[in-house]
Write a protein that holds these residues in place. Structure first.
Motif, short mmCIF file in Angstrom:
data_model
loop_
_atom_site.label_atom_id
_atom_site.label_comp_id
_atom_site.label_asym_id
_atom_site.label_seq_id
_atom_site.Cartn_x
_atom_site.Cartn_y
_atom_site.Cartn_z
N ARG A 107 10.59 15.11 -7.58
CA ARG A 107 11.54 13.96 -7.31
C ARG A 107 11.14 12.62 -7.65
NH1 ARG A 107 10.86 11.42 -2.73
NH2 ARG A 107 10.06 12.66 -1.31
N PRO A 108 11.93 11.54 -8.21
CA PRO A 108 11.21 10.56 -8.40
C PRO A 108 11.10 9.69 -7.27
CG PRO A 108 13.51 10.69 -9.51
CD PRO A 108 13.28 11.81 -8.71
N VAL A 109 9.77 8.98 -7.20
CA VAL A 109 9.40 8.43 -6.07
C VAL A 109 9.13 6.75 -6.33
CG1 VAL A 109 7.95 10.43 -5.04
CG2 VAL A 109 6.69 8.66 -6.71
N ALA A 110 9.23 5.95 -5.43
CA ALA A 110 9.02 4.60 -5.32
C ALA A 110 7.37 4.52 -4.76
CB ALA A 110 9.88 3.95 -4.41
N VAL A 111 6.80 3.37 -4.95
CA VAL A 111 5.30 3.18 -4.72
C VAL A 111 5.49 1.89 -3.82
CG1 VAL A 111 3.10 2.38 -5.20
CG2 VAL A 111 4.21 4.14 -6.63
N HIS A 112 4.97 2.23 -2.57
CA HIS A 112 4.86 1.18 -1.59
C HIS A 112 3.46 0.39 -2.13
CE1 HIS A 112 2.94 -0.96 2.19
NE2 HIS A 112 4.20 -1.21 2.11
N VAL A 113 3.53 -0.84 -2.82
CA VAL A 113 2.73 -1.68 -3.18
C VAL A 113 1.95 -2.45 -2.23
CG1 VAL A 113 3.49 -1.58 -5.65
CG2 VAL A 113 4.25 -3.31 -4.31
N GLY A 114 2.43 -2.89 -1.27
CA GLY A 114 1.80 -3.52 -0.27
C GLY A 114 2.80 -4.21 0.81
N ALA A 115 2.29 -4.79 1.93
CA ALA A 115 3.03 -5.37 2.98
C ALA A 115 2.60 -6.80 2.88
CB ALA A 115 2.98 -4.90 4.33
N LEU A 116 3.23 -7.72 2.33
CA LEU A 116 2.77 -9.01 1.95
C LEU A 116 3.29 -10.12 3.34
CD1 LEU A 116 3.83 -7.68 -0.88
CD2 LEU A 116 2.32 -9.77 -1.30
N THR A 117 2.14 -10.82 3.59
CA THR A 117 2.28 -11.79 4.41
C THR A 117 3.21 -12.93 4.40
OG1 THR A 117 0.48 -12.94 4.01
CG2 THR A 117 0.08 -11.12 5.28
N SER A 118 3.71 -13.20 3.33
CA SER A 118 4.87 -14.25 3.23
C SER A 118 5.85 -13.84 2.25
CB SER A 118 4.07 -15.81 2.60
OG SER A 118 3.77 -15.67 1.40
N ASP A 119 7.11 -14.49 2.38
CA ASP A 119 8.12 -14.26 1.58
C ASP A 119 7.74 -14.81 0.04
OD1 ASP A 119 9.76 -13.27 3.47
OD2 ASP A 119 10.70 -15.06 4.04
N ALA A 120 7.13 -15.86 0.14
CA ALA A 120 6.79 -16.58 -1.45
C ALA A 120 5.68 -15.36 -1.97
CB ALA A 120 6.04 -17.95 -1.19
N ASP A 121 4.92 -14.87 -1.50
CA ASP A 121 3.98 -13.87 -1.89
C ASP A 121 4.80 -12.53 -2.47
OD1 ASP A 121 1.67 -15.44 -1.86
OD2 ASP A 121 1.09 -14.68 -0.04
#
Length: 182
Positions: A107-121
């Motif tokens: 089935r299609p999957v999404a990749v969790h690319v990261g947990a970013l520490t700021s909204d701007a990032d």
């Protein structure tokens, strides 16, 4: 130390530890993906676990809090310094979209690319993937910041290519998400 003096001394030790007074804890970024996967599983199943009488709200909340601390301690969050070369990576990948090749995934999957520490990032990360023709979005995750997902990927080659792209761009611990859907 006893009484009030003992409590003040203990408080000073705790504050020294928070301020970096203790030796730095060993970090194990190899543990990041398993911690994120367990965090996702607990979050996804929290409602069912709370209904089951064997697990109380404190058990679920406690383990998720523990995982949050482990993710932070093991440097599993993607910071601005990690993704400082997004523009260079985007330029080097210009005209080469993520390749959907190889055997189809179940089935299609999404990749969790990261947990970013700021909204701007997180906004920069989303724009980065979108500039390369990959759908991307972010979700707030409390102390973990904003979690960014990209995809939906339909093939093994596409999954490997997107994870390699995320690593090249500096994202910490990208992985195929079992829980997120666009």
């Amino acid at each position: 130390m006893t009484g009030r003096t003992g409590l003040i001394g203990l408080a000073l030790l705790v504050l020294a530890g928070c301020a970096g007074g203790f030796p730095e804890q060993s970090r194990d970024r190899a543990a990041c993906v398993p911690y994120f996967v367990e965090y996702d599983r607990i979050t996804r199943n929290a409602t069912a676990q709370l209904i089951d009488r064997r697990f109380g709200p404190s058990v679920v909340a406690s383990r998720r809090s523990q995982l949050t601390v482990l993710l932070i301690q093991n440097d599993c969050l993607t910071r601005a310094r990690d993704i400082q070369n997004l523009d260079a990576v985007a330029q080097s990948r210009a005209g080469r979209p993520v390749t959907q090749s190889g055997p189809a995934l179940p089935r299609p999957v999404a990749v969790h690319v990261g947990a970013l520490t700021s909204d701007a990032d997180a906004a920069r990360a989303i724009a980065f993937f979108q500039s390369l023709g990959v759908r991307a979005t972010g979700q707030g995750a409390g102390r973990l910041g904003r979690r960014v997902y990209a995809g939906m990927i339909r093939t093994e080659g596409g999954l490997a290519d997107l994870i390699a792209l995320a690593r090249e761009a500096g994202f910490v611990a990208p992985y195929a998400s079992e829980t997120f859907r666009f």
